[in-house]
Design a protein around this motif. Structure first.
Motif, PDB file in Angstrom:
ATOM      1  N   THR A  47      24.292   3.631  22.831  1.00  0.00           N
ATOM      2  CA  THR A  47      23.278   2.561  22.727  1.00  0.00           C
ATOM      3  C   THR A  47      23.907   1.274  22.194  1.00  0.00           C
ATOM      4  OG1 THR A  47      21.442   4.093  22.468  1.00  0.00           O
ATOM      5  CG2 THR A  47      21.119   1.892  21.577  1.00  0.00           C
ATOM      6  N   LEU A  87      11.525  -4.710  21.687  1.00  0.00           N
ATOM      7  CA  LEU A  87      11.688  -3.271  21.421  1.00  0.00           C
ATOM      8  C   LEU A  87      10.375  -2.582  21.059  1.00  0.00           C
ATOM      9  CD1 LEU A  87      14.719  -4.538  20.736  1.00  0.00           C
ATOM     10  CD2 LEU A  87      15.098  -2.114  20.337  1.00  0.00           C
ATOM     11  N   ARG A 147      25.836  -0.290  25.057  1.00  0.00           N
ATOM     12  CA  ARG A 147      24.912  -0.802  26.082  1.00  0.00           C
ATOM     13  C   ARG A 147      24.232  -2.094  25.608  1.00  0.00           C
ATOM     14  NH1 ARG A 147      21.701   3.095  25.630  1.00  0.00           N
ATOM     15  NH2 ARG A 147      22.829   4.564  26.915  1.00  0.00           N
ATOM     16  N   ASP A 148      23.708  -2.066  24.377  1.00  0.00           N
ATOM     17  CA  ASP A 148      22.925  -3.206  23.897  1.00  0.00           C
ATOM     18  C   ASP A 148      23.804  -4.408  23.549  1.00  0.00           C
ATOM     19  OD1 ASP A 148      20.761  -1.599  24.225  1.00  0.00           O
ATOM     20  OD2 ASP A 148      20.177  -1.507  22.120  1.00  0.00           O
ATOM     21  N   PHE A 163      16.863   5.317  24.685  1.00  0.00           N
ATOM     22  CA  PHE A 163      17.953   4.600  24.009  1.00  0.00           C
ATOM     23  C   PHE A 163      17.568   4.148  22.606  1.00  0.00           C
ATOM     24  CE2 PHE A 163      18.810   3.045  28.568  1.00  0.00           C
ATOM     25  CZ  PHE A 163      19.395   4.251  28.897  1.00  0.00           C
ATOM     26  N   HIS A 164      16.276   3.951  22.392  1.00  0.00           N
ATOM     27  CA  HIS A 164      15.797   3.454  21.091  1.00  0.00           C
ATOM     28  C   HIS A 164      14.657   4.360  20.669  1.00  0.00           C
ATOM     29  CE1 HIS A 164      17.331   0.024  23.540  1.00  0.00           C
ATOM     30  NE2 HIS A 164      18.049  -0.169  22.457  1.00  0.00           N
ATOM     31  N   VAL A 165      15.008   5.438  19.966  1.00  0.00           N
ATOM     32  CA  VAL A 165      14.034   6.504  19.755  1.00  0.00           C
ATOM     33  C   VAL A 165      12.892   6.101  18.823  1.00  0.00           C
ATOM     34  CG1 VAL A 165      15.577   8.401  20.317  1.00  0.00           C
ATOM     35  CG2 VAL A 165      15.573   7.486  17.995  1.00  0.00           C
ATOM     36  N   ASN A 166      13.036   4.984  18.150  1.00  0.00           N
ATOM     37  CA  ASN A 166      11.918   4.507  17.334  1.00  0.00           C
ATOM     38  C   ASN A 166      10.868   3.791  18.178  1.00  0.00           C
ATOM     39  OD1 ASN A 166      13.150   5.528  15.081  1.00  0.00           O
ATOM     40  ND2 ASN A 166      14.017   3.573  14.426  1.00  0.00           N
ATOM     41  N   ALA A 196      24.999  -6.060  26.624  1.00  0.00           N
ATOM     42  CA  ALA A 196      23.926  -6.837  27.277  1.00  0.00           C
ATOM     43  C   ALA A 196      23.701  -8.164  26.564  1.00  0.00           C
ATOM     44  CB  ALA A 196      22.629  -6.017  27.301  1.00  0.00           C
ATOM     45  N   VAL A 208      17.913  -6.038  26.721  1.00  0.00           N
ATOM     46  CA  VAL A 208      18.679  -4.784  26.740  1.00  0.00           C
ATOM     47  C   VAL A 208      17.927  -3.740  27.558  1.00  0.00           C
ATOM     48  CG1 VAL A 208      19.818  -5.205  24.535  1.00  0.00           C
ATOM     49  CG2 VAL A 208      17.626  -4.014  24.566  1.00  0.00           C
ATOM     50  N   PRO A 209      18.647  -2.765  28.104  1.00  0.00           N
ATOM     51  CA  PRO A 209      17.995  -1.742  28.926  1.00  0.00           C
ATOM     52  C   PRO A 209      17.099  -0.811  28.096  1.00  0.00           C
ATOM     53  CG  PRO A 209      20.370  -1.811  29.348  1.00  0.00           C
ATOM     54  CD  PRO A 209      20.119  -2.626  28.107  1.00  0.00           C
TER      55      PRO A 209
END
Lengths: 122, 174
Positions: free
Chosen positions: B66, A42, B69-70, A103-106, B73, A65-66
């Protein structure tokens, strides 16, 4: 063979123009760079890159993960990158430099735009 | 060592351990740990679907999508790995306890609307990720024997810590 009736200066001007064009093409060819940003754990690795217009940046997702790489103003976006997928974007003039994963704004990254001054023969 | 034991006992208590068959989360075998992780992922996916159905807040929706989705996955990866090593996850006391606790929370969340729902969903996501991340880091990863399973849990933990951080921001913003 050159026409011997043409003035010497005209012939030289044409020759210089052709040579300059060739040098310019070679310089452009050499200056365009490929940059790779891996998405892993990430994080964008590296999270800061120095690029110039015309360079290519490729984001590769190594996570399970996407993710996306998306400019903060939505002006450019890799789209969804699933595991092992990649997407390349050609750096444009005045490209927005701050980006994140939608999807992961951090998860954030920064592009530093450098406008290289090419010198002939380089 | 004393701190770790105390933490594991606290986690066991937090998950309302009622079975007498297991001593602690740290004593689960790899296949039981895989089952707990699969159940924990699915619980968070259920919370997220509830959030999409009830909440009107776009930030809550974004977070919930999210989570779906995560966690989907990660579960897909876990199932693929178990298939590869030819093993099935094993049900256990902790999986049952997590499921029982989740039922209570889903019942509670289902009765809430508007800001009340959003705040409770966000705080539950923060607490849930904190508890599960502690469990994975301190009870599971040190005890997993299969290297591939351990690697998957380590990758999963990085993802779920990001979720925890995202949940912290969400709680602060509401």
């Amino acid at each position: 063979m050159f026409n011997t009736t043409q003035p010497f200066s005209v012939v030289m001007a044409i020759a210089v123009t052709i040579a300059a064009g060739m040098l310019s093409a070679r310089a452009t060819e050499h200056s365009v760079k490929e940059h790779v940003v891996e998405i892993t754990g990430l994080e964008f690795v590296p999270d800061r890159i120095d690029v110039s217009p015309g360079d290519t940046i490729t984001w590769v997702n190594r996570d399970i993960v996407p993710h996306t790489a998306t400019s903060v103003d939505d002006s450019w976006d890799t789209g969804v990158l699933n595991q092992s997928e990649s997407k390349s974007i050609v750096v444009g003039q005045n490209m927005t430099t701050a980006y994140l994963c939608r999807f992961h704004v951090n998860m954030t990254g920064t592009i530093t735009l450098e406008y290289r001054v090419e010198s002939a023969g380089t | 060592m004393i701190r770790t034991t105390a933490l594991l006992l606290t986690l066991a208590a937090a998950f309302s351990v009622t079975s007498v068959q297991a001593e602690s989360p740290a004593e689960l075998n790899d296949l039981e740990i895989a089952h707990v992780a699969y159940v924990a992922d699915n619980i968070d996916i259920r919370y997220a679907h509830l959030a999409l159905a009830i909440s009107q807040n776009p930030k809550i929706h974004e977070f919930a999508r999210t989570m779906i989705r995560d966690h989907t996955a990660v579960n897909d990866q876990a199932l693929a790995l178990l298939k590869k090593i030819g093993a099935d996850p094993q049900d256990n006391f902790l999986s049952k306890s997590l499921t029982a606790d989740a039922e209570k929370i889903i019942n509670e969340l289902s009765g809430l609307r508007g800001d009340e729902f959003d705040k409770r969903y966000a705080s539950n996501e923060l607490g849930y990720h904190r508890a599960v991340n502690d469990l994975v880091a301190n009870a599971f990863i040190p005890n997993i024997e299969n290297a591939e399973v351990r690697a998957l849990f380590e990758a999963g933990l990085r993802i779920f810590r990001a979720h925890e951080s995202h949940a912290e921001n969400m709680v602060a913003a509401l």
